[in-house]
Design a protein around this motif. Structure first.
Motif, mmCIF file in Angstrom:
data_model
loop_
_atom_site.group_PDB
_atom_site.id
_atom_site.type_symbol
_atom_site.label_atom_id
_atom_site.label_comp_id
_atom_site.label_asym_id
_atom_site.label_seq_id
_atom_site.Cartn_x
_atom_site.Cartn_y
_atom_site.Cartn_z
ATOM 1 N N UNK A 1 0.816 -1.208 0.000
ATOM 2 C CA UNK A 1 0.000 0.000 0.000
ATOM 3 C C UNK A 1 0.853 1.264 0.000
ATOM 4 N N UNK A 2 1.916 1.300 0.808
ATOM 5 C CA UNK A 2 2.734 2.508 0.881
ATOM 6 C C UNK A 2 3.483 2.756 -0.422
ATOM 7 N N UNK A 3 3.900 1.687 -1.106
ATOM 8 C CA UNK A 3 4.629 1.865 -2.365
ATOM 9 C C UNK A 3 3.697 2.233 -3.512
ATOM 10 N N UNK A 4 2.474 1.760 -3.473
ATOM 11 C CA UNK A 4 1.535 2.113 -4.545
ATOM 12 C C UNK A 4 1.228 3.601 -4.548
ATOM 13 N N UNK A 5 1.297 4.230 -3.371
ATOM 14 C CA UNK A 5 1.017 5.662 -3.270
ATOM 15 C C UNK A 5 2.269 6.510 -3.406
ATOM 16 N N UNK A 6 3.420 5.867 -3.606
ATOM 17 C CA UNK A 6 4.683 6.601 -3.683
ATOM 18 C C UNK A 6 4.847 7.269 -5.058
ATOM 19 N N UNK A 7 5.525 8.418 -5.048
ATOM 20 C CA UNK A 7 5.837 9.141 -6.291
ATOM 21 C C UNK A 7 7.300 8.985 -6.684
ATOM 22 N N UNK A 8 7.999 8.021 -6.081
ATOM 23 C CA UNK A 8 9.418 7.815 -6.375
ATOM 24 C C UNK A 8 9.607 7.318 -7.805
ATOM 25 N N UNK A 9 10.714 7.713 -8.401
ATOM 26 C CA UNK A 9 10.986 7.310 -9.780
ATOM 27 C C UNK A 9 11.200 5.800 -9.896
ATOM 28 N N UNK A 10 11.735 5.191 -8.861
ATOM 29 C CA UNK A 10 12.020 3.752 -8.904
ATOM 30 C C UNK A 10 10.942 2.939 -8.183
ATOM 31 N N UNK A 11 9.721 3.422 -8.211
ATOM 32 C CA UNK A 11 8.638 2.754 -7.488
ATOM 33 C C UNK A 11 8.461 1.311 -7.955
ATOM 34 N N UNK A 12 8.497 1.102 -9.241
ATOM 35 C CA UNK A 12 8.277 -0.254 -9.771
ATOM 36 C C UNK A 12 9.375 -1.204 -9.301
ATOM 37 N N UNK A 13 10.612 -0.709 -9.264
ATOM 38 C CA UNK A 13 11.703 -1.552 -8.790
ATOM 39 C C UNK A 13 11.529 -1.881 -7.299
ATOM 40 N N UNK A 14 11.081 -0.889 -6.526
ATOM 41 C CA UNK A 14 10.854 -1.129 -5.095
ATOM 42 C C UNK A 14 9.739 -2.151 -4.875
ATOM 43 N N UNK A 15 8.693 -2.058 -5.675
ATOM 44 C CA UNK A 15 7.589 -3.016 -5.566
ATOM 45 C C UNK A 15 8.077 -4.423 -5.910
#
Length: 505
Positions: free
Chosen positions: A35-49
């Motif tokens: 949930x916290x990563x889905x709402x993130x605006x980080x450029x590497x969000x997909x990699x973090x997920x």
């Protein structure tokens, strides 16, 4: 007996297996771990997920994830534990080791104190049924039992830490305060000891005068900031313990047991001076070895003096040796108090299990750990004392009304023998169940206590895992508490057989 133990272990394993499955399913379905990563605006969000999905195995079905966890736990049998990783990729096994050490240090001490104090209070209230002391203890036990943990913790922080730290900066006890404390202590002690009016007045008066004189003297010489006990106090307390234990469990008429316990005290005095240099900068292993040596000396003293009462003499001498060893450790720690106050002017902490970057010697570090442990231990002990004392009182009253107790009295046995050897042993049978359940319950119940006092223990591990919908830390918490419950219940069953030989059949 071995067949019974294996049968209980097999049933407990099935219960633990079913509980782990239920816990795992409930945890993974309690929210969205991303949930916290889905709402993130980080450029590497997909990699973090993708990284978190790999750490937690979110792309696998729930039964595959559970099976992987189960295989890792099964590896503990051969010394290859694998409890998985949390959502950040940190091994849960390392987190569990630190958390379990912190929590067990708190829970074991609180449980031991609660057992000793609670059972002792329960026995006294049963003997003094319907007295003023009994009514007062009943009121306090119900009060402690019903106290909200978080509210009691706040009170302890305010009066046990903040105000004490303010007072210790310039400790003063006025004459009025010393008189008031002496009167209260005298009133409490005379209520505990009981007796006729003359005995009560004498007990209360002597206690009040002694307490007033001691408080006045300690304040005048600045003892509160630079305390000392010395060999005199150690011998006095140890000798009192020796005489008291003998009087309760063997009777002062049994001279062999009395000589054995007092001989142990005498040897302890020699050991005090012989180990004085070793205790300047000791370590935990050294203290454990010295304690074991003291127990061996106590056993030898009991064997030498025991005669026909050798078993009782050896047991009571060993306990006396432990008491004197603890008094010697307390004496050394008290000497370090002045230096500890220089390093930590506000000694009682309200949060944390240790002081960061504390630079004291071994004894000062021990004081730091003890002061950090003080408030949460008091809180958990007070709550447990309430249940132990009530169950002990109820069990003692039921036992003392049995026919065999009346028969023992009619045969002319002393009240000490009737209470200790006939009533108390049989009254312990139901109490062992409470002890077993309470130990495992304290580990899980320490979640709130650890959060209030900022301890990074099992409670913090469980709460973090549950908040993050991360099953690995939650399952580690369940594993420890579940195994603790199984072991303690097995110990309770074995204790039944020791206390009542009829159960062995």
């Amino acid at each position: 007996m071995s067949r019974f133990i294996l049968k209980r272990l097999g049933i407990s394993f099935l219960v633990l297996l079913g509980g782990s499955l239920l816990m795992f399913v409930l945890t993974i379905n309690s929210g969205d771990p991303l949930a916290d990563l889905r709402e993130s605006n980080a450029d590497n969000r997909d990699q973090l997920i993708a990284q978190r999905e790999a750490y937690m195995g979110l792309n696998d079905p729930w039964y595959v994830r559970y099976w992987d966890w189960l295989r890792g736990v099964a590896g503990c049998v051969v010394g290859k534990c694998d409890l998985g990783t949390n959502r950040n990729g940190v091994e849960v096994q390392s987190l569990l080791a630190n958390a379990a050490t912190t929590t067990l240090r708190l829970v074991i001490l609180a449980t031991l104190l609660a057992i000793v104090i609670g059972i002792s209070v329960g026995i006294v209230t049963a003997i003094r049924q319907y007295s003023g002391f009994d009514y007062a203890v009943t009121f306090l036990t119900f009060l402690f039992f019903s106290l909200p943990v978080f509210w009691a913790a706040v009170l302890l922080k305010e009066f046990g830490a903040i105000r004490f730290n303010d007072w210790i900066a310039d400790p003063q006890i006025s004459t009025v305060q010393a008189i008031a404390i002496g009167v209260v202590l005298g009133f409490v002690l005379q209520a505990v000891l009981g007796g006729d009016l003359r005995r009560r007045l004498l007990t209360g008066g002597v206690t009040a005068v002694f307490a007033f004189a001691a408080l006045t003297y300690f304040t005048a010489v600045g003892w509160w900031r630079e305390p000392a006990l010395g060999i005199g106090v150690i011998v006095l307390v140890s000798a009192a313990a020796a005489v008291g234990l003998t009087a309760i469990f063997a009777g002062l008429g049994n001279r062999r047991v009395l000589y054995a316990t007092l001989t142990t005290v005498g040897v302890g005095v020699i050991a005090y001076f012989a180990t004085e240099g070793m205790l300047e900068e000791p370590n935990a292993l050294m203290l454990v070895l010295l304690l074991l040596s003291a127990v061996v000396v106590g056993l030898a003293s009991g064997w030498f003096w025991g005669g026909d009462s050798r078993r009782a003499a050896m047991a009571l001498s060993a306990v006396t040796a432990v008491v004197m060893s603890l008094m010697i450790v307390v004496s050394r720690a008290v000497y370090a108090w002045a230096g500890f106050l220089q390093l930590k002017p506000r000694p009682i902490s309200t949060i944390g299990a240790s002081t960061p970057n504390f630079g004291g010697d071994w004894w000062e570090s021990l004081l730091d750990a003890a002061t950090q442990l003080l408030l949460p231990t008091i809180l958990l002990t007070l709550i447990s004392i309430a249940s132990y004392s009530r169950y002990t009182r109820s069990s003692m009253l039921e036992t003392m009304n049995q026919d065999y107790v009346r028969t023992a009295r009619s045969k002319g046995l002393s009240e000490r023998v009737v209470v200790v050897k006939h009533a108390f042993r049989n009254a312990l049978i139901p109490i062992t169940t409470i002890v077993a359940l309470d130990f495992a319950g304290l580990i899980s119940g320490a979640v709130i206590t650890e959060r209030v006092f900022g301890w990074k223990g099992m409670g913090e591990l469980f709460q973090t895992g549950l908040t993050n919908v991360d099953p690995a830390p939650v399952m580690a918490f369940f594993l420890v508490t579940g195994i603790a419950a199984i072991i303690m219940n097995l110990v309770a069953d074995l204790a039944y057989a020791v206390l009542d030989p009829r159960i062995r059949r």
